[in-house]
Motif scaffolding. Structure first.
Motif, PDB file in Angstrom:
ATOM      1  N   TRP A 101       0.838  -1.337   0.162  1.00  0.00           N
ATOM      2  CA  TRP A 101       0.180   0.019  -0.098  1.00  0.00           C
ATOM      3  C   TRP A 101       0.826   1.148   0.178  1.00  0.00           C
ATOM      4  CZ3 TRP A 101      -4.073  -2.012  -1.389  1.00  0.00           C
ATOM      5  CH2 TRP A 101      -4.586  -3.013  -1.047  1.00  0.00           C
ATOM      6  N   ARG A 102       0.722   2.107  -0.992  1.00  0.00           N
ATOM      7  CA  ARG A 102       1.196   3.288  -1.150  1.00  0.00           C
ATOM      8  C   ARG A 102       0.201   4.476  -1.508  1.00  0.00           C
ATOM      9  NH1 ARG A 102       1.873  -0.853  -4.360  1.00  0.00           N
ATOM     10  NH2 ARG A 102       1.908   0.622  -6.341  1.00  0.00           N
ATOM     11  N   GLY A 103       0.021   5.482  -0.685  1.00  0.00           N
ATOM     12  CA  GLY A 103      -0.833   6.359  -1.106  1.00  0.00           C
ATOM     13  C   GLY A 103      -1.014   7.649  -0.249  1.00  0.00           C
ATOM     14  N   ILE A 104      -2.085   8.300  -0.132  1.00  0.00           N
ATOM     15  CA  ILE A 104      -2.098   9.423   0.326  1.00  0.00           C
ATOM     16  C   ILE A 104      -3.515   9.606   1.235  1.00  0.00           C
ATOM     17  CG2 ILE A 104      -3.320  10.639  -1.755  1.00  0.00           C
ATOM     18  CD1 ILE A 104      -1.450  13.248  -0.933  1.00  0.00           C
ATOM     19  N   SER A 105      -3.591  10.529   2.035  1.00  0.00           N
ATOM     20  CA  SER A 105      -4.789  11.139   2.870  1.00  0.00           C
ATOM     21  C   SER A 105      -5.323  12.261   2.068  1.00  0.00           C
ATOM     22  CB  SER A 105      -4.391  11.210   4.419  1.00  0.00           C
ATOM     23  OG  SER A 105      -4.275  10.077   5.170  1.00  0.00           O
ATOM     24  N   LEU A 106      -6.672  11.994   1.598  1.00  0.00           N
ATOM     25  CA  LEU A 106      -6.982  13.197   1.131  1.00  0.00           C
ATOM     26  C   LEU A 106      -8.231  13.760   2.049  1.00  0.00           C
ATOM     27  CD1 LEU A 106      -7.920  11.400  -2.481  1.00  0.00           C
ATOM     28  CD2 LEU A 106      -5.980  13.162  -1.841  1.00  0.00           C
ATOM     29  N   SER A 107      -7.848  15.108   2.359  1.00  0.00           N
ATOM     30  CA  SER A 107      -8.684  15.699   3.384  1.00  0.00           C
ATOM     31  C   SER A 107      -9.603  16.720   2.948  1.00  0.00           C
ATOM     32  CB  SER A 107      -7.467  16.771   4.341  1.00  0.00           C
ATOM     33  OG  SER A 107      -8.115  17.063   5.479  1.00  0.00           O
ATOM     34  N   GLY A 108     -10.628  17.107   3.621  1.00  0.00           N
ATOM     35  CA  GLY A 108     -11.633  18.144   2.946  1.00  0.00           C
ATOM     36  C   GLY A 108     -13.037  17.862   3.729  1.00  0.00           C
ATOM     37  N   ALA A 109     -13.281  16.644   3.350  1.00  0.00           N
ATOM     38  CA  ALA A 109     -14.943  16.318   4.012  1.00  0.00           C
ATOM     39  C   ALA A 109     -15.041  16.157   5.395  1.00  0.00           C
ATOM     40  CB  ALA A 109     -15.116  14.794   3.436  1.00  0.00           C
ATOM     41  N   GLU A 110     -13.748  16.262   6.129  1.00  0.00           N
ATOM     42  CA  GLU A 110     -13.914  16.277   7.832  1.00  0.00           C
ATOM     43  C   GLU A 110     -13.861  17.816   8.127  1.00  0.00           C
ATOM     44  OE1 GLU A 110      -9.217  15.913   7.146  1.00  0.00           O
ATOM     45  OE2 GLU A 110     -11.263  15.778   5.986  1.00  0.00           O
ATOM     46  N   TRP A 111     -13.505  18.539   7.421  1.00  0.00           N
ATOM     47  CA  TRP A 111     -13.485  20.127   7.736  1.00  0.00           C
ATOM     48  C   TRP A 111     -14.878  20.753   8.306  1.00  0.00           C
ATOM     49  CZ3 TRP A 111      -9.436  23.402   4.519  1.00  0.00           C
ATOM     50  CH2 TRP A 111      -8.222  22.507   4.678  1.00  0.00           C
ATOM     51  N   GLY A 112     -14.716  21.646   8.997  1.00  0.00           N
ATOM     52  CA  GLY A 112     -15.856  22.730   9.274  1.00  0.00           C
ATOM     53  C   GLY A 112     -16.470  22.236  10.655  1.00  0.00           C
ATOM     54  N   GLU A 113     -15.828  21.403  11.548  1.00  0.00           N
ATOM     55  CA  GLU A 113     -16.410  20.815  12.942  1.00  0.00           C
ATOM     56  C   GLU A 113     -16.418  21.792  13.720  1.00  0.00           C
ATOM     57  OE1 GLU A 113     -11.919  19.932  13.013  1.00  0.00           O
ATOM     58  OE2 GLU A 113     -13.305  19.969  11.551  1.00  0.00           O
ATOM     59  N   LYS A 114     -15.568  23.174  13.672  1.00  0.00           N
ATOM     60  CA  LYS A 114     -15.903  24.192  14.551  1.00  0.00           C
ATOM     61  C   LYS A 114     -16.810  25.246  14.306  1.00  0.00           C
ATOM     62  CE  LYS A 114     -12.242  22.419  16.918  1.00  0.00           C
ATOM     63  NZ  LYS A 114     -12.665  21.848  18.168  1.00  0.00           N
ATOM     64  N   LEU A 115     -17.512  25.087  13.132  1.00  0.00           N
ATOM     65  CA  LEU A 115     -18.890  25.787  12.549  1.00  0.00           C
ATOM     66  C   LEU A 115     -20.054  25.342  13.193  1.00  0.00           C
ATOM     67  CD1 LEU A 115     -17.246  26.391   8.829  1.00  0.00           C
ATOM     68  CD2 LEU A 115     -17.182  28.016  10.792  1.00  0.00           C
ATOM     69  N   PRO A 116     -21.020  26.096  13.022  1.00  0.00           N
ATOM     70  CA  PRO A 116     -22.341  25.703  13.315  1.00  0.00           C
ATOM     71  C   PRO A 116     -22.527  24.301  12.418  1.00  0.00           C
ATOM     72  CG  PRO A 116     -22.436  27.868  13.095  1.00  0.00           C
ATOM     73  CD  PRO A 116     -21.296  27.323  12.545  1.00  0.00           C
ATOM     74  N   PHE A 117     -22.819  23.141  13.297  1.00  0.00           N
ATOM     75  CA  PHE A 117     -22.634  21.789  12.735  1.00  0.00           C
ATOM     76  C   PHE A 117     -24.099  21.441  12.132  1.00  0.00           C
ATOM     77  CE2 PHE A 117     -21.573  17.255  12.556  1.00  0.00           C
ATOM     78  CZ  PHE A 117     -20.255  17.397  11.819  1.00  0.00           C
ATOM     79  N   PRO A 118     -24.045  20.689  11.117  1.00  0.00           N
ATOM     80  CA  PRO A 118     -23.117  20.055  10.172  1.00  0.00           C
ATOM     81  C   PRO A 118     -22.482  20.953   9.189  1.00  0.00           C
ATOM     82  CG  PRO A 118     -25.260  19.543   9.218  1.00  0.00           C
ATOM     83  CD  PRO A 118     -25.560  20.474  10.374  1.00  0.00           C
ATOM     84  N   GLY A 119     -22.688  22.221   9.129  1.00  0.00           N
ATOM     85  CA  GLY A 119     -22.103  22.975   8.144  1.00  0.00           C
ATOM     86  C   GLY A 119     -22.795  22.873   6.714  1.00  0.00           C
ATOM     87  N   VAL A 120     -22.256  23.542   5.542  1.00  0.00           N
ATOM     88  CA  VAL A 120     -22.938  23.452   4.370  1.00  0.00           C
ATOM     89  C   VAL A 120     -21.645  22.959   3.392  1.00  0.00           C
ATOM     90  CG1 VAL A 120     -23.695  25.119   2.463  1.00  0.00           C
ATOM     91  CG2 VAL A 120     -23.960  25.746   4.954  1.00  0.00           C
ATOM     92  N   HIS A 121     -22.142  21.836   2.604  1.00  0.00           N
ATOM     93  CA  HIS A 121     -21.361  21.070   1.675  1.00  0.00           C
ATOM     94  C   HIS A 121     -21.035  22.078   0.529  1.00  0.00           C
ATOM     95  CE1 HIS A 121     -20.636  18.516  -1.620  1.00  0.00           C
ATOM     96  NE2 HIS A 121     -19.711  17.961  -0.957  1.00  0.00           N
ATOM     97  N   GLY A 122     -19.884  21.923   0.237  1.00  0.00           N
ATOM     98  CA  GLY A 122     -19.314  23.019  -0.833  1.00  0.00           C
ATOM     99  C   GLY A 122     -18.910  24.277  -0.347  1.00  0.00           C
ATOM    100  N   LYS A 123     -19.263  24.496   1.038  1.00  0.00           N
ATOM    101  CA  LYS A 123     -18.785  25.870   1.510  1.00  0.00           C
ATOM    102  C   LYS A 123     -17.878  25.437   2.783  1.00  0.00           C
ATOM    103  CE  LYS A 123     -20.323  29.803   3.867  1.00  0.00           C
ATOM    104  NZ  LYS A 123     -21.472  30.621   4.554  1.00  0.00           N
ATOM    105  N   ASP A 124     -18.301  24.626   3.567  1.00  0.00           N
ATOM    106  CA  ASP A 124     -17.536  24.385   4.812  1.00  0.00           C
ATOM    107  C   ASP A 124     -16.650  23.210   4.864  1.00  0.00           C
ATOM    108  OD1 ASP A 124     -18.730  26.505   6.273  1.00  0.00           O
ATOM    109  OD2 ASP A 124     -20.478  25.301   6.533  1.00  0.00           O
ATOM    110  N   PHE A 125     -17.233  22.210   3.906  1.00  0.00           N
ATOM    111  CA  PHE A 125     -16.632  20.794   3.687  1.00  0.00           C
ATOM    112  C   PHE A 125     -16.806  20.380   2.395  1.00  0.00           C
ATOM    113  CE2 PHE A 125     -20.687  19.669   5.011  1.00  0.00           C
ATOM    114  CZ  PHE A 125     -20.881  18.469   4.300  1.00  0.00           C
ATOM    115  N   VAL A 126     -15.813  19.657   1.771  1.00  0.00           N
ATOM    116  CA  VAL A 126     -16.167  19.399   0.381  1.00  0.00           C
ATOM    117  C   VAL A 126     -15.245  17.802   0.079  1.00  0.00           C
ATOM    118  CG1 VAL A 126     -14.081  20.691  -0.602  1.00  0.00           C
ATOM    119  CG2 VAL A 126     -15.851  19.713  -1.918  1.00  0.00           C
ATOM    120  N   TYR A 127     -15.703  17.011  -0.438  1.00  0.00           N
ATOM    121  CA  TYR A 127     -15.169  15.680  -0.837  1.00  0.00           C
ATOM    122  C   TYR A 127     -13.995  15.793  -1.914  1.00  0.00           C
ATOM    123  CZ  TYR A 127     -17.949  12.809   2.301  1.00  0.00           C
ATOM    124  OH  TYR A 127     -18.442  12.275   3.516  1.00  0.00           O
TER     125      TYR A 127
END
Length: 335
Positions: free
Chosen positions: A23-49
Motif C-alpha cells: 500500500w502506497r498512497g495519500i490521505s485526502l482531506s476536506g470532507a472532515e473540515w468545518g467541525e468548529k462551525l455551526p454543525f453540520p455546515g454546508v457542503h461545498g462551503k464548509d466541507f467538500v469531498y
C-alpha cells in the motif's frame, strides 16, 4: 561530504530496487473540515469531498490507496440512527468512482474516538454506539473489496483499555455483517509509533493493551502515524535530524514482530527541506526493510482545500509536482 553523498545515493538506489510495499498512497482531506462551525455546515462551503478525477494524479505516480476523511456526525446525525442519505451518497460517489479506477479507498471517520467531542465509552457515547456505526458502514460498503475500514482517526482523551474495547466491538460488528474488508486499528494517544510505549501522558501504553484486539479473519493492520518535528505533531516544517525517521519507527517495528502483527503507517510527512527529505526517505527505507511487518504508508496530505499548506502534495496550478513527490518516487510502484 562526498562520502556521505555517496552513501545517500547508494541507499536511495537500494530502495528503488526493493519491491514497493503493498500500500502506497495519500490521505485526502476536506470532507472532515468545518467541525468548529455551526454543525453540520454546508457542503461545498464548509466541507467538500475530493473529486474522483483528482485521484488520477496520484495513481499516475504509482499510488494505489486513497484515505478519505469524513465526520461520523455528518454521516450518522443521531447515535444508533440511520445513516444520512445525502452524506452517504457523497461518500459513496467518491468511493465508487475511485475504486472503479482500480484504486483502493481507506474510509477514515476523522473523529479522534469522539462524537460531537464526547469520547467513546461515556454514558452519552457508549461503545455500543460506535459498534452500531461500523455495522451500518460495513453494510453499505462490504460488497466492494477495494474498500478498507479505518476505525477512527487518532484516538485520544480516553483510557487505552476503553479504546481497545471499542475497537474490538467495532471489528466484531463489522465481521457480523459478513464483511471481509481489511480493517485498520489505531492506537490511543494520537497513535504515534514513537509513543506506542508511552505511559506518562495518555494512560496505559498501547504496547501493553492493544495486542488484545484481534480480527477473527486476520485481516487487520494496526495504523500508526509518525512525524519528525520536535514533538512529533507534524505542525512545523522542520525535522529534528536526518535520521529521525528510522529512529522513531524502530521500537514499534520490533513490537510488531514480537507480537506477530502488521501495520500501516497511516500518516507520514515533512516540510520541503533537505533534513525532512532524508528523514522521510529513511523512514520509508525502514518500512521496506521490514516488509514482513509493514504493509504500506500514506502521505499526509492531499485534497482540494489546502492552499499553501507545507505538507500538501497537491500539484501546483501548473501541474508541477510538489518537491516531496520526488522524495517518494523510489518507494512507489509502476507508473
Amino acid at each position: 561530504m562526498k562520502k556521505r553523498l555517496g552513501i545517500a545515493l547508494l541507499a536511495c538506489a537500494a530502495a528503488a530496487q526493493a519491491a514497493p510495499l503493498e500500500w502506497r498512497g495519500i490521505s485526502l482531506s476536506g470532507a472532515e473540515w468545518g467541525e468548529k462551525l455551526p454543525f453540520p455546515g454546508v457542503h461545498g462551503k464548509d466541507f467538500v469531498y475530493p473529486s474522483v478525477d483528482s485521484t488520477a494524479y496520484y495513481q499516475a505516480r504509482g499510488m494505489n490507496l486513497m484515505r478519505v476523511g469524513f465526520r461520523w456526525e455528518r454521516l450518522q446525525p443521531r447515535l444508533m440512527g440511520e445513516l444520512d442519505e445525502a452524506e452517504l451518497a457523497r461518500l459513496r460517489g467518491f468511493v465508487d468512482g475511485t475504486t472503479a479506477r482500480g484504486l483502493h479507498v481507506l474510509l477514515d471517520p476523522h473523529n479522534y474516538a469522539a462524537y460531537k467531542e464526547v469520547r467513546i465509552g461515556t454514558t452519552e457515547v457508549p461503545v455500543a454506539a460506535f459498534a452500531d456505526f461500523w455495522r451500518r458502514l460495513a453494510l453499505a460498503f462490504k460488497n466492494n473489496p477495494r474498500v478498507q475500514f479505518g476505525l477512527v482517526n487518532e484516538p485520544h482523551g480516553l483510557p487505552t483499555e476503553t479504546w481497545a474495547e471499542a475497537a474490538q466491538a467495532a471489528i466484531d460488528a463489522i465481521r457480523a455483517t459478513g464483511a471481509r474488508n481489511l480493517v485498520t486499528v489505531p492506537g490511543n494517544g494520537y497513535t504515534g509509533a514513537w509513543s506506542w510505549f508511552e505511559t506518562t501522558w495518555y494512560g496505559s501504553a498501547n504496547a501493553d493493551v492493544m495486542d488484545r484486539v484481534h480480527d477473527p479473519l486476520d485481516r487487520m493492520l494496526f495504523e500508526v502515524h509518525q512525524y519528525f518535528d520536535k514533538d512529533g505533531s507534524g505542525t512545523t516544517p522542520d525535522c529534528l535530524s536526518p535520521h529521525i525517521g528510522e529512529e522513531r519507527l524502530r521500537r514499534f517495528t520490533a513490537w510488531l514482530r514480537e507480537h506477530k502483527r502488521r501495520a500501516l503507517l497511516g500518516e507520514i510527512g515533512g516540510g520541503s527541506n533537505p533534513v525532512c527529505e532524508q528523514a522521510v526517505q529513511g523512514a520509508l527505507r525502514h518500512l521496506q526493510a521490514n516488509a514482513d511487518v509493514w504493509a504500506g504508508w500514506l502521505w499526509w496530505a492531499g485534497g482540494p482545500s489546502w492552499g499553501d499548506y507545507f505538507m500538501s502534495l497537491e500539484p501546483e496550478a501548473t501541474g508541477r509536482d510538489k518537491p516531496q513527490m520526488r522524495w517518494l518516487e523510489p518507494f512507489l510502484g509502476d507508473k
